[in-house]
Design a protein around this motif. Sequence first.
Motif, PDB file in Angstrom:
ATOM      1  N   ARG A  38      27.067  51.427  32.944  1.00 53.39           N
ATOM      2  CA  ARG A  38      26.813  50.847  34.261  1.00 53.39           C
ATOM      3  C   ARG A  38      27.502  49.493  34.451  1.00 53.39           C
ATOM      4  O   ARG A  38      27.559  48.677  33.547  1.00 53.39           O
ATOM      5  N   SER A  39      28.017  49.306  35.645  1.00 56.95           N
ATOM      6  CA  SER A  39      28.515  48.018  36.137  1.00 56.95           C
ATOM      7  C   SER A  39      29.534  47.317  35.244  1.00 56.95           C
ATOM      8  O   SER A  39      29.411  46.112  34.996  1.00 56.95           O
ATOM      9  N   PRO A  40      30.565  48.007  34.778  1.00 57.79           N
ATOM     10  CA  PRO A  40      31.614  47.291  34.041  1.00 57.79           C
ATOM     11  C   PRO A  40      32.635  46.643  34.959  1.00 57.79           C
ATOM     12  O   PRO A  40      33.484  45.871  34.512  1.00 57.79           O
ATOM     13  N   GLY A  41      32.605  47.005  36.274  1.00 59.52           N
ATOM     14  CA  GLY A  41      33.559  46.434  37.205  1.00 59.52           C
ATOM     15  C   GLY A  41      34.562  47.415  37.751  1.00 59.52           C
ATOM     16  O   GLY A  41      35.671  47.032  38.128  1.00 59.52           O
ATOM     17  N   VAL A  42      34.209  48.708  37.827  1.00 57.22           N
ATOM     18  CA  VAL A  42      35.137  49.732  38.315  1.00 57.22           C
ATOM     19  C   VAL A  42      35.520  49.477  39.770  1.00 57.22           C
ATOM     20  O   VAL A  42      36.712  49.453  40.114  1.00 57.22           O
ATOM     21  N   SER A  43      34.545  49.299  40.635  1.00 52.57           N
ATOM     22  CA  SER A  43      34.827  49.115  42.060  1.00 52.57           C
ATOM     23  C   SER A  43      35.612  47.832  42.313  1.00 52.57           C
ATOM     24  O   SER A  43      36.542  47.806  43.124  1.00 52.57           O
ATOM     25  N   THR A  44      35.240  46.769  41.613  1.00 49.46           N
ATOM     26  CA  THR A  44      35.961  45.498  41.752  1.00 49.46           C
ATOM     27  C   THR A  44      37.404  45.638  41.293  1.00 49.46           C
ATOM     28  O   THR A  44      38.339  45.180  41.964  1.00 49.46           O
ATOM     29  N   THR A  45      37.598  46.304  40.157  1.00 50.00           N
ATOM     30  CA  THR A  45      38.947  46.488  39.622  1.00 50.00           C
ATOM     31  C   THR A  45      39.781  47.374  40.542  1.00 50.00           C
ATOM     32  O   THR A  45      40.963  47.105  40.778  1.00 50.00           O
ATOM     33  N   ALA A  46      39.170  48.434  41.081  1.00 46.87           N
ATOM     34  CA  ALA A  46      39.895  49.326  41.981  1.00 46.87           C
ATOM     35  C   ALA A  46      40.393  48.585  43.213  1.00 46.87           C
ATOM     36  O   ALA A  46      41.563  48.722  43.613  1.00 46.87           O
TER      37      ALA A  46
ATOM     38  N   PRO B 180      41.058  39.548  32.651  1.00 46.88           N
ATOM     39  CA  PRO B 180      40.147  38.468  32.248  1.00 46.88           C
ATOM     40  C   PRO B 180      38.741  38.710  32.806  1.00 46.88           C
ATOM     41  O   PRO B 180      38.579  39.223  33.919  1.00 46.88           O
ATOM     42  N   ASP B 181      37.741  38.368  32.020  1.00 45.56           N
ATOM     43  CA  ASP B 181      36.356  38.426  32.485  1.00 45.56           C
ATOM     44  C   ASP B 181      36.095  37.124  33.234  1.00 45.56           C
ATOM     45  O   ASP B 181      35.601  36.145  32.669  1.00 45.56           O
ATOM     46  N   SER B 182      36.459  37.124  34.520  1.00 45.51           N
ATOM     47  CA  SER B 182      36.518  35.879  35.286  1.00 45.51           C
ATOM     48  C   SER B 182      35.649  35.934  36.534  1.00 45.51           C
ATOM     49  O   SER B 182      35.521  36.980  37.183  1.00 45.51           O
ATOM     50  N   ASP B 183      35.068  34.788  36.886  1.00 47.79           N
ATOM     51  CA  ASP B 183      34.299  34.687  38.131  1.00 47.79           C
ATOM     52  C   ASP B 183      35.183  34.902  39.359  1.00 47.79           C
ATOM     53  O   ASP B 183      34.681  35.194  40.444  1.00 47.79           O
ATOM     54  N   ASP B 184      36.498  34.754  39.206  1.00 48.56           N
ATOM     55  CA  ASP B 184      37.408  34.947  40.333  1.00 48.56           C
ATOM     56  C   ASP B 184      37.390  36.390  40.831  1.00 48.56           C
ATOM     57  O   ASP B 184      37.809  36.666  41.955  1.00 48.56           O
ATOM     58  N   ALA B 185      36.907  37.318  40.005  1.00 49.10           N
ATOM     59  CA  ALA B 185      36.814  38.710  40.428  1.00 49.10           C
ATOM     60  C   ALA B 185      35.823  38.882  41.572  1.00 49.10           C
ATOM     61  O   ALA B 185      35.872  39.869  42.314  1.00 49.10           O
ATOM     62  N   LYS B 186      34.934  37.894  41.754  1.00 43.19           N
ATOM     63  CA  LYS B 186      33.946  37.975  42.830  1.00 43.19           C
ATOM     64  C   LYS B 186      34.594  37.943  44.213  1.00 43.19           C
ATOM     65  O   LYS B 186      33.957  38.302  45.200  1.00 43.19           O
ATOM     66  N   VAL B 187      35.841  37.512  44.276  1.00 41.33           N
ATOM     67  CA  VAL B 187      36.580  37.581  45.537  1.00 41.33           C
ATOM     68  C   VAL B 187      36.596  39.015  46.045  1.00 41.33           C
ATOM     69  O   VAL B 187      36.478  39.289  47.244  1.00 41.33           O
ATOM     70  N   PHE B 188      36.726  39.972  45.119  1.00 41.73           N
ATOM     71  CA  PHE B 188      36.842  41.376  45.499  1.00 41.73           C
ATOM     72  C   PHE B 188      35.493  42.087  45.546  1.00 41.73           C
ATOM     73  O   PHE B 188      35.315  43.040  46.302  1.00 41.73           O
ATOM     74  N   SER B 189      34.523  41.617  44.782  1.00 44.45           N
ATOM     75  CA  SER B 189      33.224  42.287  44.786  1.00 44.45           C
ATOM     76  C   SER B 189      32.287  41.756  45.864  1.00 44.45           C
ATOM     77  O   SER B 189      31.493  42.508  46.435  1.00 44.45           O
ATOM     78  N   ASP B 190      32.385  40.461  46.177  1.00 46.11           N
ATOM     79  CA  ASP B 190      31.431  39.836  47.101  1.00 46.11           C
ATOM     80  C   ASP B 190      32.062  39.247  48.346  1.00 46.11           C
ATOM     81  O   ASP B 190      31.359  38.677  49.181  1.00 46.11           O
ATOM     82  N   GLY B 191      33.394  39.337  48.463  1.00 49.12           N
ATOM     83  CA  GLY B 191      34.055  38.805  49.637  1.00 49.12           C
ATOM     84  C   GLY B 191      34.136  37.293  49.667  1.00 49.12           C
ATOM     85  O   GLY B 191      34.326  36.694  50.722  1.00 49.12           O
TER      86      GLY B 191
END
Length: 272
Positions: free
Chosen positions: A10-18, A207-218
């Motif tokens: 669960r929740s490894p970041g598939v949707s964010t990565t896609a 990278p396991d980065s908080d910057d990925a939240k740009v894509f997951s949370d807008g």
Amino acid sequence: MFLALTSASRSPGVSTTALALALNSPTDRTLLVEADAIGSSPVLAGYMLGNHYHDRSLINLVDANRHGRLKAALTEQLIQIPESSVSLLPGLVHSAQADAMRPVWGPLGVHLAGLSVDDTNVIVDAGRIGQRGAPVELIVNATTIAIVTRTERTAIAALRASQNALRQQLSAVQSRASLGLILIGESPYNAEEVTKVTGLDVIAVLPDSDDAKVFSDGLSISKWRRRRSIYLHTLHRSTWPKITKFAVSHQADWKSGPALNAALPTLTGERR
């Protein structure tokens, strides 16, 4: 390129990565398909902040497929992601619709494979391996299937437990899809160690980065931070070339490939 992303836990970041890969695609035409059987649309709810009504959806392809209108109906269900060249096919409205999609996955996969030949990058968020209603008949048509995983021991254990079922499904239909891993970070275990204990080569490491939240949370990133973001820099400069190279070098050959039940070493200690 037809790239399908899936996960074993669960929740490894598939949707964010896609979404991140779609918005950083090197082609002028990119299609992102939300095919997670769990339902909902992470892009509409997260990146687009819930500002677009979820009325276009995969579920609207069921009746169209029954009447031979899949290709035309697919175009009608697409949403353009703002300020990008990415088209989105939103996911199911809820998980109860997954059973109705079973006759659609195969024909949709064939159609998407055809689109990917015409200079279109097709990216599919396929959800979790083994999940009820998972779109296996769709992803067997992919050029590359990437299992997105973190490297904690629990995540690797889940991957080891579930990967053979996927490999057997690919083998059963003689899929030519290359199968590999996209790692989110390399702590506590690095790419070499993960490959050793799973038998799957690593396509790329993000990278396991908080910057990925740009894509997951807008969330917005300032121009200053964007220029210095390791996460975005990795997407732009190295991830897509690695995916393309992997697709060429790792095409499946199920006649001469390794035994599906071959013994694999285990992780022996926690790394920090």
